[in-house]
Structure formats: C-alpha cells, structure tokens
Design an enzyme around this catalytic site. Structure first.
Site, short mmCIF file in Angstrom:
data_model
loop_
_atom_site.label_atom_id
_atom_site.label_comp_id
_atom_site.label_asym_id
_atom_site.label_seq_id
_atom_site.Cartn_x
_atom_site.Cartn_y
_atom_site.Cartn_z
N ASP A 15 -30.46 -5.20 -38.48
CA ASP A 15 -30.35 -4.66 -39.44
C ASP A 15 -30.49 -3.83 -41.05
O ASP A 15 -31.69 -4.86 -41.40
CB ASP A 15 -28.71 -4.85 -39.40
CG ASP A 15 -27.62 -3.77 -39.89
OD1 ASP A 15 -27.28 -3.33 -39.79
OD2 ASP A 15 -26.43 -4.56 -39.57
N TRP A 20 -32.37 -1.14 -47.11
CA TRP A 20 -33.36 -1.38 -47.42
C TRP A 20 -34.08 0.17 -48.68
O TRP A 20 -34.78 -0.11 -49.16
CB TRP A 20 -34.46 -1.84 -46.48
CG TRP A 20 -35.95 -1.66 -46.58
CD1 TRP A 20 -36.38 -3.10 -47.08
CD2 TRP A 20 -37.33 -1.31 -46.74
NE1 TRP A 20 -37.90 -3.16 -47.08
CE2 TRP A 20 -38.69 -2.27 -46.80
CE3 TRP A 20 -37.63 0.25 -46.63
CZ2 TRP A 20 -39.54 -1.10 -47.09
CZ3 TRP A 20 -38.53 0.77 -46.04
CH2 TRP A 20 -39.65 0.00 -46.78
N HIS A 32 -35.63 3.60 -40.91
CA HIS A 32 -36.02 3.46 -40.12
C HIS A 32 -37.53 3.27 -38.93
O HIS A 32 -37.70 2.49 -37.89
CB HIS A 32 -34.80 4.35 -39.34
CG HIS A 32 -33.43 4.39 -39.43
ND1 HIS A 32 -33.03 3.04 -39.12
CD2 HIS A 32 -32.14 5.25 -39.69
CE1 HIS A 32 -31.40 3.19 -39.38
NE2 HIS A 32 -31.53 5.17 -39.90
N SER A 60 -27.15 0.99 -31.45
CA SER A 60 -25.76 0.51 -30.97
C SER A 60 -24.75 1.97 -29.59
O SER A 60 -24.95 2.91 -30.54
CB SER A 60 -24.46 -0.27 -31.34
OG SER A 60 -23.94 0.26 -31.89
N ASN A 63 -23.00 2.98 -32.73
CA ASN A 63 -23.92 3.80 -33.54
C ASN A 63 -24.29 5.10 -33.18
O ASN A 63 -24.63 6.69 -34.00
CB ASN A 63 -25.42 4.09 -33.43
CG ASN A 63 -25.74 2.60 -34.61
OD1 ASN A 63 -26.78 1.02 -34.07
ND2 ASN A 63 -24.61 2.18 -35.52
N ARG A 66 -22.67 7.77 -35.70
CA ARG A 66 -23.36 8.37 -36.67
C ARG A 66 -23.83 9.68 -37.22
O ARG A 66 -23.52 10.94 -36.02
CB ARG A 66 -24.29 7.24 -37.17
CG ARG A 66 -24.14 5.71 -37.02
CD ARG A 66 -25.68 5.02 -37.79
NE ARG A 66 -24.90 4.36 -37.84
CZ ARG A 66 -25.96 2.89 -38.68
NH1 ARG A 66 -27.26 3.67 -38.98
NH2 ARG A 66 -25.43 1.79 -38.75
N ARG A 176 -30.10 -12.02 -36.96
CA ARG A 176 -29.55 -11.36 -36.94
C ARG A 176 -30.17 -10.78 -39.00
O ARG A 176 -29.40 -11.98 -39.59
CB ARG A 176 -28.22 -10.34 -37.49
CG ARG A 176 -27.27 -9.58 -38.01
CD ARG A 176 -25.84 -9.04 -37.78
NE ARG A 176 -25.80 -7.97 -38.48
CZ ARG A 176 -24.65 -7.04 -37.64
NH1 ARG A 176 -24.10 -7.10 -36.74
NH2 ARG A 176 -24.33 -6.08 -38.80
N SER A 184 -21.39 -7.59 -33.58
CA SER A 184 -21.73 -6.09 -33.20
C SER A 184 -21.67 -5.69 -31.55
O SER A 184 -22.85 -5.07 -32.04
CB SER A 184 -22.43 -5.59 -34.66
OG SER A 184 -22.03 -5.51 -36.03
N GLU A 195 -28.17 -19.77 -30.39
CA GLU A 195 -28.16 -20.34 -31.82
C GLU A 195 -27.85 -19.35 -32.44
O GLU A 195 -28.74 -18.26 -31.96
CB GLU A 195 -29.37 -21.36 -32.30
CG GLU A 195 -28.69 -22.35 -30.79
CD GLU A 195 -28.00 -23.55 -31.45
OE1 GLU A 195 -27.51 -24.11 -32.62
OE2 GLU A 195 -27.16 -23.58 -30.25
C1 IPE Z 1 -25.44 -3.23 -35.15
O1 IPE Z 1 -26.43 -2.78 -36.69
C2 IPE Z 1 -26.73 -2.19 -34.48
C3 IPE Z 1 -28.09 -2.41 -34.86
C4 IPE Z 1 -28.58 -3.17 -35.57
C5 IPE Z 1 -28.55 -1.51 -33.74
P1 IPE Z 1 -24.84 -1.48 -37.82
O2 IPE Z 1 -25.43 -1.61 -38.69
O3 IPE Z 1 -24.54 -0.39 -36.72
O4 IPE Z 1 -23.27 -2.12 -37.57
P2 IPE Z 1 -22.13 -3.31 -38.45
O5 IPE Z 1 -21.76 -1.39 -38.12
O6 IPE Z 1 -22.73 -2.75 -39.77
O7 IPE Z 1 -21.52 -3.42 -38.22
C1 IPE Z 2 -29.89 -0.50 -38.44
O1 IPE Z 2 -29.80 -0.63 -39.68
C2 IPE Z 2 -30.68 -0.64 -37.35
C3 IPE Z 2 -29.81 1.61 -36.24
C4 IPE Z 2 -28.86 1.12 -36.99
C5 IPE Z 2 -30.33 2.46 -36.51
P1 IPE Z 2 -28.70 0.13 -40.65
O2 IPE Z 2 -28.71 1.80 -40.31
O3 IPE Z 2 -27.62 -0.36 -40.13
O4 IPE Z 2 -28.66 0.11 -41.90
P2 IPE Z 2 -27.91 -0.26 -43.04
O5 IPE Z 2 -27.35 -1.42 -42.05
O6 IPE Z 2 -27.43 0.95 -43.17
O7 IPE Z 2 -28.50 -0.68 -44.13
MG MG Z 3 -25.94 -1.00 -40.24
#
Ligand code: IPE
Ligand code: IPE
Ligand code: MG
Length: 233
Positions: A15, A20, A32, A60, A63, A66, A176, A184, A195
């Site tokens: 995540d 970043w 990404h 996920s 996701n 999005r 994580r 998540s 752990e």
């Molecule tokens: C969890 O990250 C899923 C992945 C890293 C693929 P998310 O960014 O989707 O999680 P939430 O929404 O903050 O819980």
């Molecule tokens: C994790 O990074 C990758 C995926 C969930 C695909 P995020 O896209 O959730 O990045 P943040 O959490 O918004 O920074």
């Molecule tokens: Mg995220």
C-alpha cells in the site's frame, strides 16, 4: 543478517503507491509503476534470503470501485508485467500463481497470466502468489458455497482445500506498507496466526533493508499459537 528464524511464507499488502507519487507531485499511475518495479525487487530479495513463498496483494476486489482511468492504468501495468518474457519476469525460477477473480481483466491479460503460470509451473526456486481482484470475504463465501454444492460438511482441514490458497501453508508474516494498520480484506482466514508487521514507508520506497528489518523483527517474536510457550523458544 545475523542468524535468524526465517518465515517460510511472507505476504505483502503493497500500500501507499498513490501517496508516494502525490508527495513527488507525480500522478498516481507513476506510483503504481514504481510499485511494480519494487515488487520485483523486494520479492526477489525475499527469495534470495531463503523465503520459500511470497504472496502479494496487487489489487483488491474493492479496488475495482476506483475510477476507470486508474483501473486502466493498473491493467496496463499488469499487461506489461505479465506480457514480459518470463526470463525477465522473475530473476529467479519462481513459480507464479495468480489468486482472485481475473475474469474482470481484459482478455489479453488473462491469456498472458495463463501463459506465465503454465510456463513457470515446474519452477522450484519458490512460489509467488499474486492476488488480483482478490477479497477474503468473497473467497470464504465462495468456498462455503462450493463445499455446500458438494453436499459436504467441512472441518478445518477440508475447508482449506476450498480456499484459493489450497495446498499453500498460511503466511507466517504479513507486511503492510503505507502506514495503515488494517488487513483490508486480505487473507482473513489464512491470517489467523500470522505475525503482522506495519511499516510507515510507502510501498515504492520499501527497501531490501526494510524487508530484512521486518524479518529480524519477526524472528524475535514468540509464536505461541495459543499455547504457553512457542515451539522453538
Ligand atoms: C489494500 O490497499 C489493497 C492493496 C494493497 C492491493 P487499499 O489502499 O485498497 O486499502 P484501504 O482502502 O486503505 O483499506
Ligand atoms: C496500493 O497503493 C496499490 C493498490 C491498491 C492498487 P494505493 O493505490 O492504495 O496507494 P495509496 O494508499 O492511495 O497511497
Ligand atoms: Mg491504499
């Protein structure tokens, strides 16, 4: 690293890609892209350290909510990742296994995934599970329905066989990145005695040294599994 107790199976919730990138005034897609590069680097390092199984949470089920533009960018990344020649996909001869409902992906990517899993099926330097459109609740409900459709009552041992991780030992360590302290919807059943390790680093900046630190931290933990004292303490 000093002599340590290695986890057999490490899982990553990768995540923080978006944040970043944002901090660098770059689009989320750039985060990404760098995230995928880091996945190859960190997973390779994990295998080199002696970890046998690595599981990564790449997308996920939730996701998929999005915006379409972000999903298209993620699909493009999957396309270039799985479309690569297999020699370049992993520096090591690691078996690639994809977990989750990939029927939502464009067909060409599904075909690439199938090809990669077939081509790496006999590789034995490790196992890499890539979770795409994966959700643990969905997985558990699907497993229950499958058991029911076989007219079977299940126990813990037989239920495991209905999960997408059938035959794969549970993760010893789940890492994580990104600063959030939650699962998540990741491997909820399998994580019963994992752990957990949370890093404030965003995924693209999570380094080999950070991985070693997480493993060192794991190594110092006493895993009691409900008993009085851990096996090896
Ligand atoms: C969890 O990250 C899923 C992945 C890293 C693929 P998310 O960014 O989707 O999680 P939430 O929404 O903050 O819980
Ligand atoms: C994790 O990074 C990758 C995926 C969930 C695909 P995020 O896209 O959730 O990045 P943040 O959490 O918004 O920074
Ligand atoms: Mg995220």
């Amino acid at each position: 690293m000093r002599r340590i107790k290695l986890p057999v199976h490490v899982a990553f919730i990768m995540d923080g890609n978006g944040r970043w990138a944002k901090r660098r005034f770059r689009p989320r897609a750039f985060g990404h892209k760098m995230g995928v590069q880091n996945m190859t680097k960190i997973c390779t390092h994990a295998f080199r350290l002696g970890v046998r199984i690595v599981t990564v949470y790449a997308l996920s089920a939730e996701n998929l909510m999005r915006p379409k533009e972000e999903l298209d960018e993620l699909f493009d990344l999957f396309r270039s990742y799985f479309g690569k020649k297999r020699e370049r996909l992993t520096e090591l001869e690691v078996k690639i296994n994809v977990i989750g409902d990939i029927t939502v992906l464009p067909e060409d990517i599904q075909e690439d995934i199938l090809r990669v899993t077939e081509e790496t099926a006999n590789y034995s330097e490790g196992l890499m599970n890539i979770c795409i459109n994966y959700g643990a609740r969905q997985e558990i409900v699907r497993a229950v329905n499958e058991a029911v459709s076989h007219g079977r009552f299940v126990d813990e041992a037989s239920f495991k066989n209905f999960l997408s991780t059938s035959g794969i030992p549970d993760p010893d360590l789940i890492i994580r990145t990104g600063g959030e302290i939650r699962l998540s919807n990741f491997l909820l059943y399998q994580a019963a005695y994992s752990e957990l390790y949370f890093s404030n680093k965003m995924w693209p900046e999570f380094s080999k040294r950070d991985l070693e630190k997480a493993i060192e931290n794991y190594s110092a933990r006493d895993r009691r599994f409900g008993n009085v004292r851990g096996n090896d303490s």
